[in-house]
Design a protein around this motif. Structure first.
Motif, PDB file in Angstrom:
ATOM      1  N   VAL A   1       0.829  -1.211   0.000  1.00  0.00           N
ATOM      2  CA  VAL A   1       0.000   0.000   0.000  1.00  0.00           C
ATOM      3  C   VAL A   1       0.859   1.255   0.000  1.00  0.00           C
ATOM      4  O   VAL A   1       0.613   2.214  -0.749  1.00  0.00           O
ATOM      5  CB  VAL A   1      -0.957  -0.010   1.211  1.00  0.00           C
ATOM      6  N   THR A   2       1.892   1.294   0.867  1.00  0.00           N
ATOM      7  CA  THR A   2       2.734   2.508   0.958  1.00  0.00           C
ATOM      8  C   THR A   2       3.673   2.629  -0.234  1.00  0.00           C
ATOM      9  O   THR A   2       4.117   3.732  -0.572  1.00  0.00           O
ATOM     10  CB  THR A   2       3.540   2.496   2.259  1.00  0.00           C
ATOM     11  N   LEU A   3       3.976   1.502  -0.881  1.00  0.00           N
ATOM     12  CA  LEU A   3       4.863   1.558  -2.037  1.00  0.00           C
ATOM     13  C   LEU A   3       4.134   1.996  -3.307  1.00  0.00           C
ATOM     14  O   LEU A   3       4.733   2.611  -4.195  1.00  0.00           O
ATOM     15  CB  LEU A   3       5.492   0.188  -2.295  1.00  0.00           C
ATOM     16  N   ALA A   4       2.855   1.677  -3.404  1.00  0.00           N
ATOM     17  CA  ALA A   4       2.105   1.914  -4.641  1.00  0.00           C
ATOM     18  C   ALA A   4       2.211   3.352  -5.153  1.00  0.00           C
ATOM     19  O   ALA A   4       2.482   3.559  -6.354  1.00  0.00           O
ATOM     20  CB  ALA A   4       0.645   1.515  -4.451  1.00  0.00           C
ATOM     21  N   PRO A   5       2.034   4.405  -4.309  1.00  0.00           N
ATOM     22  CA  PRO A   5       2.127   5.771  -4.836  1.00  0.00           C
ATOM     23  C   PRO A   5       3.520   6.104  -5.377  1.00  0.00           C
ATOM     24  O   PRO A   5       3.656   6.948  -6.267  1.00  0.00           O
ATOM     25  CB  PRO A   5       1.793   6.640  -3.617  1.00  0.00           C
ATOM     26  N   LEU A   6       4.545   5.453  -4.839  1.00  0.00           N
ATOM     27  CA  LEU A   6       5.915   5.747  -5.264  1.00  0.00           C
ATOM     28  C   LEU A   6       6.219   5.176  -6.635  1.00  0.00           C
ATOM     29  O   LEU A   6       7.198   5.560  -7.277  1.00  0.00           O
ATOM     30  CB  LEU A   6       6.909   5.183  -4.236  1.00  0.00           C
ATOM     31  N   PHE A   7       5.361   4.238  -7.108  1.00  0.00           N
ATOM     32  CA  PHE A   7       5.579   3.624  -8.418  1.00  0.00           C
ATOM     33  C   PHE A   7       4.428   3.921  -9.373  1.00  0.00           C
ATOM     34  O   PHE A   7       4.231   3.204 -10.355  1.00  0.00           O
ATOM     35  CB  PHE A   7       5.723   2.102  -8.254  1.00  0.00           C
ATOM     36  N   ALA A   8       3.695   4.993  -9.078  1.00  0.00           N
ATOM     37  CA  ALA A   8       2.519   5.323  -9.904  1.00  0.00           C
ATOM     38  C   ALA A   8       2.894   5.565 -11.357  1.00  0.00           C
ATOM     39  O   ALA A   8       2.103   5.261 -12.265  1.00  0.00           O
ATOM     40  CB  ALA A   8       1.820   6.560  -9.323  1.00  0.00           C
ATOM     41  N   ASN A   9       4.087   6.080 -11.605  1.00  0.00           N
ATOM     42  CA  ASN A   9       4.504   6.398 -12.974  1.00  0.00           C
ATOM     43  C   ASN A   9       5.601   5.466 -13.482  1.00  0.00           C
ATOM     44  O   ASN A   9       6.361   5.819 -14.402  1.00  0.00           O
ATOM     45  CB  ASN A   9       4.992   7.851 -13.045  1.00  0.00           C
ATOM     46  N   ASP A  10       5.694   4.316 -12.871  1.00  0.00           N
ATOM     47  CA  ASP A  10       6.729   3.362 -13.288  1.00  0.00           C
ATOM     48  C   ASP A  10       6.144   2.431 -14.359  1.00  0.00           C
ATOM     49  O   ASP A  10       5.297   1.580 -14.058  1.00  0.00           O
ATOM     50  CB  ASP A  10       7.210   2.547 -12.078  1.00  0.00           C
ATOM     51  N   PRO A  11       6.560   2.557 -15.614  1.00  0.00           N
ATOM     52  CA  PRO A  11       5.961   1.749 -16.691  1.00  0.00           C
ATOM     53  C   PRO A  11       6.219   0.255 -16.520  1.00  0.00           C
ATOM     54  O   PRO A  11       5.375  -0.560 -16.899  1.00  0.00           O
ATOM     55  CB  PRO A  11       6.627   2.292 -17.960  1.00  0.00           C
ATOM     56  N   ALA A  12       7.368  -0.117 -15.963  1.00  0.00           N
ATOM     57  CA  ALA A  12       7.681  -1.541 -15.796  1.00  0.00           C
ATOM     58  C   ALA A  12       6.712  -2.194 -14.823  1.00  0.00           C
ATOM     59  O   ALA A  12       6.224  -3.308 -15.063  1.00  0.00           O
ATOM     60  CB  ALA A  12       9.119  -1.707 -15.307  1.00  0.00           C
ATOM     61  N   LEU A  13       6.399  -1.502 -13.718  1.00  0.00           N
ATOM     62  CA  LEU A  13       5.456  -2.068 -12.747  1.00  0.00           C
ATOM     63  C   LEU A  13       4.036  -2.055 -13.317  1.00  0.00           C
ATOM     64  O   LEU A  13       3.268  -3.005 -13.108  1.00  0.00           O
ATOM     65  CB  LEU A  13       5.510  -1.278 -11.434  1.00  0.00           C
ATOM     66  N   ALA A  14       3.704  -0.994 -14.029  1.00  0.00           N
ATOM     67  CA  ALA A  14       2.362  -0.920 -14.621  1.00  0.00           C
ATOM     68  C   ALA A  14       2.127  -2.072 -15.595  1.00  0.00           C
ATOM     69  O   ALA A  14       1.036  -2.648 -15.663  1.00  0.00           O
ATOM     70  CB  ALA A  14       2.189   0.422 -15.344  1.00  0.00           C
ATOM     71  N   GLU A  15       3.169  -2.450 -16.329  1.00  0.00           N
ATOM     72  CA  GLU A  15       3.057  -3.537 -17.292  1.00  0.00           C
ATOM     73  C   GLU A  15       2.782  -4.869 -16.588  1.00  0.00           C
ATOM     74  O   GLU A  15       2.132  -5.753 -17.160  1.00  0.00           O
ATOM     75  CB  GLU A  15       4.353  -3.630 -18.106  1.00  0.00           C
TER      76      GLU A  15
END
Length: 487
Positions: free
Chosen positions: A76-90
């Protein structure tokens, strides 16, 4: 945080498959998300670069950052830090983070997974280094400098090896106290005077307690005072004590294998000095070959006796302090050296000489590098140094700390500063021209009194008192010994 040697990505080989375990990386991250405190209990130093999957490296770095701020690291706390990370979004965004932590059992695998992630990263670094070495060696478009390439490769290799070393950092008082007690026990076993590496001289050992681990010891003197002879004596005495311990199956704790970096004399010249001292032969006559058969036999016996002396001589000229550090670390790993001798400091080269050619700044870099080396390898470093000519202008030519040549940082960085002084040398220059005069008779009486006398002046001692230690100098053997009142 640990950092791993990182070479350019284009050096990665196209053929062999890179050693990696993505599942181990995912299990480790899941364990850390389930139980943040495991971050400090992994047993190996890990950094972002240790992860084969760059996204996993970034997740690990974010977890560490949150924990360092005393915040909870969770999906939960990590999710906002990777909001714009294309690798995680994929991979599904927050759902992927949640999937990492969905099995609490991974907590039991944390240390094993951390070790595997770490070790596989070292293997990948070795592959990159090997490929880079091949590419450099094949590239002849620039100046060919194979020795520099070898030294650079050695330095990179040792950096990779040190990526797994977690011996540094803070120690508990119990650990520090145990080492202190061990030091006192060594002094007690040696008869109550030596807690470090023996110098072989009673007066020096009593004053310094031997040469202490992690100390930078400067041995300085004007030319012809015998500083190289004294350093050679100390190196031989420490190595000889170590050889005797091994032969007798005991450990006095005062002997040491020695690395001698001789930037002025060649290895065979230094070995000839040691053999002359051991066989009690005139070093000048030995150099000229003017010795009788019986003396040659003594020399051969001394050479045979010292075959297994743990004394390693590197006579490479014009070494940089970085190259010396690399070679010392290699000798430490291969032969467990316990003492480093450098003859002499002013012949070393720095790695960052300024555009204005400031030798003072370069010597400052060298002394700091030698002190860092002493602490890093946890051994005493004995470095010889020249003194400035201002000594010759004074009536009393005993050296002082201000006479250390070229840089005040020599005095600042050194734990111990020793000066070698022989008044006999200066008195010989005052010889009157008329041998029949009263002046010559008085000069001759004083010459008899001073013959063979020497002083080692302890100008700085971070661990105790400063004093003058009387010694004798046998010029025919280029060897020092204890004065009668110092034994």
């Amino acid at each position: 945080m640990a950092t791993l040697l990182r070479l350019p990505d284009e050096t990665a080989p196209a053929g062999p498959r890179q050693p990696l375990n993505i599942d181990a990386e995912k299990a480790l991250l899941g364990a850390l998300l389930v139980e943040n405190r495991l971050l400090e209990e992994l047993g190996v130093p890990l950094g972002e670069d240790h992860f084969a999957e760059p996204l996993h490296g970034r997740i690990f770095a974010r977890i560490r950052s949150l924990v360092d701020q005393n915040m909870l690291a969770s999906p939960v706390t990590l999710a906002p830090l990777f909001a714009n990370d294309p690798a995680l979004a994929e991979l599904g965004g927050q759902a992927y983070l949640a999937s990492l932590a969905e099995d609490p059992a991974v907590v039991l695998l944390a240390r094993d997974c951390a070790r595997q992630v770490h070790d596989l990263a070292l293997l990948r670094a070795l592959i990159r280094l090997g490929t880079e070495m091949v590419n450099r060696a094949c590239d002849t478009s620039e100046a060919i400098a194979p020795r520099e390439q070898i030294e650079a490769a050695e330095a990179d290799l040792f950096r990779i090896a040190d990526a797994g070393d977690i011996s540094g950092g803070a120690q508990s008082f119990a650990q520090a106290a145990t080492r202190a007690v061990d030091m006192v026990a060594r002094a007690k076993r040696s008869g109550g005077s030596i807690s470090g590496v023996t110098t072989g001289f009673s007066g020096l050992n009593r004053t310094l307690g031997g040469l202490q681990r992690s100390d930078l010891v400067i041995l300085a003197g004007r030319p012809a005072m015998g500083k190289t002879a004294l350093a050679t004596n100390i190196a031989f005495n420490a190595a000889w004590r170590r050889a005797l311990d091994e032969e007798e199956g005991r450990n006095s704790g005062t002997g040491a294998a020695v690395a001698f970096f001789s930037l002025e004399m060649s290895a065979d010249q230094l070995a000839a000095r040691i053999l002359a001292q051991r066989a009690e032969l005139n070093s000048e006559r030995l150099r000229k070959g003017e010795i009788a058969q019986e003396e040659f036999n003594r020399l051969a016996r001394a050479a045979e006796e010292l075959q297994h002396l743990p004394l390693f001589i590197d006579d490479t000229p014009a070494l940089t302090v970085a190259a010396l550090r690399t070679r010392a670390r290699r000798l430490k790993r291969q032969h467990k050296i316990g003492l480093i001798v450098v003859d002499y400091l002013q012949l070393l080269q720095g790695t960052s000489r300024q555009a204005d050619g400031s030798r003072v700044m370069e010597v400052s870099e060298i002394t700091r590098g030698l002190k860092t080396l002493a602490k890093e390898l946890d051994v005493p470093v004995l470095a010889l140094s020249q003194l400035s000519r201002q000594v010759e202008a004074r009536p009393d030519k005993r050296p002082q700390l201000a006479d250390l040549r070229e840089s005040g940082t020599i005095e600042q960085d050194a734990d111990i500063v020793l000066f070698v002084f022989r008044e006999e040398y200066y008195h010989a220059q005052k010889r009157p021209s008329d041998p029949a005069s009263d002046e010559f008779r008085r000069w001759q009486e004083e010459e008899y009194r001073l013959r063979g006398l020497a002083e080692v002046i302890v100008g700085k001692n971070r661990h105790g008192a400063t004093r003058i230690i009387d010694m004798v100098f046998m010029s025919e053997f280029a060897s020092f010994g204890d004065a009668a009142d110092e034994t």
